[in-house]
Design a protein around this motif. Sequence first.
Motif, PDB file in Angstrom:
ATOM      1  N   ALA A  75       0.810  -1.219   0.000  1.00 11.78           N
ATOM      2  CA  ALA A  75       0.000   0.000   0.000  1.00 11.78           C
ATOM      3  C   ALA A  75       0.845   1.271   0.000  1.00 11.78           C
ATOM      4  O   ALA A  75       0.425   2.295  -0.521  1.00 11.78           O
ATOM      5  N   ASN A  76       2.045   1.201   0.597  1.00 10.09           N
ATOM      6  CA  ASN A  76       2.836   2.437   0.708  1.00 10.09           C
ATOM      7  C   ASN A  76       3.617   2.760  -0.571  1.00 10.09           C
ATOM      8  O   ASN A  76       4.207   3.806  -0.696  1.00 10.09           O
ATOM      9  N   ILE A  77       3.647   1.821  -1.528  1.00  9.20           N
ATOM     10  CA  ILE A  77       4.356   2.103  -2.777  1.00  9.20           C
ATOM     11  C   ILE A  77       3.348   2.624  -3.803  1.00  9.20           C
ATOM     12  O   ILE A  77       2.347   1.974  -4.082  1.00  9.20           O
ATOM     13  N   THR A  78       3.638   3.822  -4.327  1.00  9.40           N
ATOM     14  CA  THR A  78       2.698   4.361  -5.307  1.00  9.40           C
ATOM     15  C   THR A  78       2.982   3.780  -6.688  1.00  9.40           C
ATOM     16  O   THR A  78       4.127   3.710  -7.119  1.00  9.40           O
ATOM     17  N   ILE A  79       1.916   3.346  -7.342  1.00  9.29           N
ATOM     18  CA  ILE A  79       2.050   2.768  -8.672  1.00  9.29           C
ATOM     19  C   ILE A  79       1.898   3.899  -9.677  1.00  9.29           C
ATOM     20  O   ILE A  79       0.986   4.709  -9.574  1.00  9.29           O
ATOM     21  N   ASP A  80       2.809   3.951 -10.636  1.00  8.78           N
ATOM     22  CA  ASP A  80       2.695   4.953 -11.681  1.00  8.78           C
ATOM     23  C   ASP A  80       2.363   4.261 -12.999  1.00  8.78           C
ATOM     24  O   ASP A  80       3.235   3.651 -13.625  1.00  8.78           O
TER      25      ASP A  80
ATOM     26  N   ALA B  20     -16.137   3.885 -11.079  1.00  8.69           N
ATOM     27  CA  ALA B  20     -14.712   3.551 -10.924  1.00  8.69           C
ATOM     28  C   ALA B  20     -14.566   2.218 -10.183  1.00  8.69           C
ATOM     29  O   ALA B  20     -13.740   1.380 -10.548  1.00  8.69           O
ATOM     30  N   ASP B  21     -15.403   2.007  -9.154  1.00 11.03           N
ATOM     31  CA  ASP B  21     -15.360   0.735  -8.410  1.00 11.03           C
ATOM     32  C   ASP B  21     -15.752  -0.435  -9.313  1.00 11.03           C
ATOM     33  O   ASP B  21     -15.173  -1.514  -9.242  1.00 11.03           O
ATOM     34  N   LYS B  22     -16.754  -0.195 -10.164  1.00 19.08           N
ATOM     35  CA  LYS B  22     -17.189  -1.257 -11.081  1.00 19.08           C
ATOM     36  C   LYS B  22     -16.084  -1.606 -12.068  1.00 19.08           C
ATOM     37  O   LYS B  22     -15.929  -2.768 -12.456  1.00 19.08           O
ATOM     38  N   ALA B  23     -15.337  -0.586 -12.488  1.00 20.48           N
ATOM     39  CA  ALA B  23     -14.231  -0.836 -13.417  1.00 20.48           C
ATOM     40  C   ALA B  23     -13.190  -1.739 -12.754  1.00 20.48           C
ATOM     41  O   ALA B  23     -12.705  -2.697 -13.365  1.00 20.48           O
TER      42      ALA B  23
ATOM     43  N   GLY C 265      -1.732  -1.149 -12.419  1.00 19.25           N
ATOM     44  CA  GLY C 265      -1.778   0.120 -13.139  1.00 19.25           C
ATOM     45  C   GLY C 265      -3.208   0.465 -13.565  1.00 19.25           C
ATOM     46  O   GLY C 265      -3.631   1.618 -13.462  1.00 19.25           O
ATOM     47  N   LEU C 266      -3.936  -0.540 -14.044  1.00 15.05           N
ATOM     48  CA  LEU C 266      -5.333  -0.301 -14.449  1.00 15.05           C
ATOM     49  C   LEU C 266      -6.175   0.102 -13.234  1.00 15.05           C
ATOM     50  O   LEU C 266      -7.039   0.980 -13.327  1.00 15.05           O
ATOM     51  N   GLU C 267      -5.908  -0.536 -12.089  1.00 16.94           N
ATOM     52  CA  GLU C 267      -6.631  -0.169 -10.859  1.00 16.94           C
ATOM     53  C   GLU C 267      -6.254   1.247 -10.430  1.00 16.94           C
ATOM     54  O   GLU C 267      -7.116   2.038 -10.036  1.00 16.94           O
ATOM     55  N   GLU C 268      -4.971   1.557 -10.529  1.00 12.35           N
ATOM     56  CA  GLU C 268      -4.490   2.891 -10.141  1.00 12.35           C
ATOM     57  C   GLU C 268      -5.138   3.978 -11.008  1.00 12.35           C
ATOM     58  O   GLU C 268      -5.407   5.084 -10.536  1.00 12.35           O
TER      59      GLU C 268
ATOM     60  N   CYS D 299      -8.090   4.085 -11.974  1.00 17.77           N
ATOM     61  CA  CYS D 299      -9.406   4.378 -11.390  1.00 17.77           C
ATOM     62  C   CYS D 299      -9.276   5.279 -10.164  1.00 17.77           C
ATOM     63  O   CYS D 299     -10.154   6.109  -9.900  1.00 17.77           O
ATOM     64  N   ILE D 300      -8.191   5.103  -9.413  1.00 15.26           N
ATOM     65  CA  ILE D 300      -7.963   5.946  -8.229  1.00 15.26           C
ATOM     66  C   ILE D 300      -7.550   7.354  -8.688  1.00 15.26           C
ATOM     67  O   ILE D 300      -8.068   8.353  -8.215  1.00 15.26           O
ATOM     68  N   LYS D 301      -6.616   7.368  -9.656  1.00 12.24           N
ATOM     69  CA  LYS D 301      -6.098   8.641 -10.166  1.00 12.24           C
ATOM     70  C   LYS D 301      -7.192   9.512 -10.778  1.00 12.24           C
ATOM     71  O   LYS D 301      -7.214  10.723 -10.620  1.00 12.24           O
ATOM     72  N   LEU D 302      -8.098   8.858 -11.488  1.00 13.00           N
ATOM     73  CA  LEU D 302      -9.117   9.628 -12.194  1.00 13.00           C
ATOM     74  C   LEU D 302     -10.048  10.347 -11.223  1.00 13.00           C
ATOM     75  O   LEU D 302     -10.543  11.429 -11.510  1.00 13.00           O
ATOM     76  N   MET D 303     -10.219   9.760 -10.040  1.00 14.38           N
ATOM     77  CA  MET D 303     -11.068  10.405  -9.043  1.00 14.38           C
ATOM     78  C   MET D 303     -10.355  11.597  -8.398  1.00 14.38           C
ATOM     79  O   MET D 303     -10.998  12.468  -7.835  1.00 14.38           O
ATOM     80  N   LYS D 304      -9.009  11.605  -8.481  1.00 15.06           N
ATOM     81  CA  LYS D 304      -8.242  12.685  -7.836  1.00 15.06           C
ATOM     82  C   LYS D 304      -7.830  13.762  -8.821  1.00 15.06           C
ATOM     83  O   LYS D 304      -7.239  14.767  -8.433  1.00 15.06           O
TER      84      LYS D 304
END
Length: 386
Positions: A4-9, A355-358, A373-376, A378-383
């Motif tokens: 969790a502490n490593i950010t995926i780019d 985003a959760d459904k994706a 990366g694909l999951e990230e 979805c997180i990035k798009l919300m931010k």
Amino acid sequence: KAPANITIDPLRIVAKELKFLNKNIRQLLGSGHPILDTVAKYYTQSEGKHVRPLLVLLMSRAIAAAPKRTRRDTLIPDSRAIDTPMSPPKVLYDANPDQAGHTPITGPSYETDYSFPNDGSILPSQRRLAEITELIHTASLLHDDVIDHSTLRRSEPSANILFGNKMAVLAGDFLLGRASVALARLRDPEVTELLATVIANLIEGEFMQLKNTALDEKEPRWSEENVSYYLQKTYLKSASLISKSCRAAALLAHSAPEVVDAAYAYGRNLGLAFQLVDDMLDYTISGSELGKPAGADLELGLATAPLLFAWKERPELGRLVGRKFIEPGDVDEARSIVLQTDGLEQTRALAQEYADKAVSAISSFPPGEAKDGLEEMCIKLMKRRR
Ligand code: FPP
Ligand code: MG
Ligand code: MG
């Protein structure tokens, strides 16, 4: 799974492939006419986010090790039907004949770029697909800026301002032509059909937005139908390209039908979330941060998600919606009513749902950094703020 502490780019995961994206796109766009050449390539100069190619490349890598389709899965009945994976498609590398004799190809040839070493998981056809998605998207932006009378795109003057409407429209058409040639060369009729449908969908979506028949009244009343019209329009205008190109990436890899469907579902849900956030940012972010004028939707007479949610609570918005916020003070009034409601919060919540459904659509994909990366994404798009 990454700790969790490593950010995926997500950008880093397909950096090698993305590095050549712009150059390859510019080669696809070469024209012997110097001005057409300049206008067609204009939006490849600015720093686009490359969301669509990024998604295609991540998806391609994520499904590389997922189940392949078998002969039994193919539409054409095969008497030798046995469960053996089919070999990957052959891609033709020949250069565009239109370029011969017009624009000299300098530097490394097209073929050289594609032989750039990769770990073998992304097919040349999938890289080309990534370029095609960006071409179609850029074509739609050239036309969109004419329709929207835009002055700014990615913090630079838009093409219609710099070159005029006629040249911007023609350049967009030229991009579509070149995208179609590249698509035909993938020699995959199903992929061709998907991306051709995307082009039609973009126009249908834009048309639904331009002529919202669901609001064809002087003082329309809020109804659920307005929301479904908006979502349908949003799918056509924004999610169709993302969902169908994710699907096409899986088809090019000869993935199993359930993988193809999962790729599509991911793209569809992410695409809807992406546009909902876009519609939210139009209310919340300043123009300088967006790189294009903020509050543009109301100015264009558009009732997007935040307003549709607000309207349910505040029926007086119907009067403004009916006249497309055209009277002096309408835009400010509508805006301030929306901000008094939880329309923006509801929009964010709906985007989060998609985003959760994706994320859950791809839950059965093989674990790895591309899936992360694909999951990230979805997180990035919300931010995101632009
Ligand atoms: C941007 O929307 C525009 C689109 C996502 C698609 C527009 C589609 C057309 C103009 C139809 C023609 C299509 C092709 C393929 C030639 P926006 O105006 O909401 O966003 P913006 O703020 O970035 O301008
Ligand atoms: Mg626009
Ligand atoms: Mg538009």
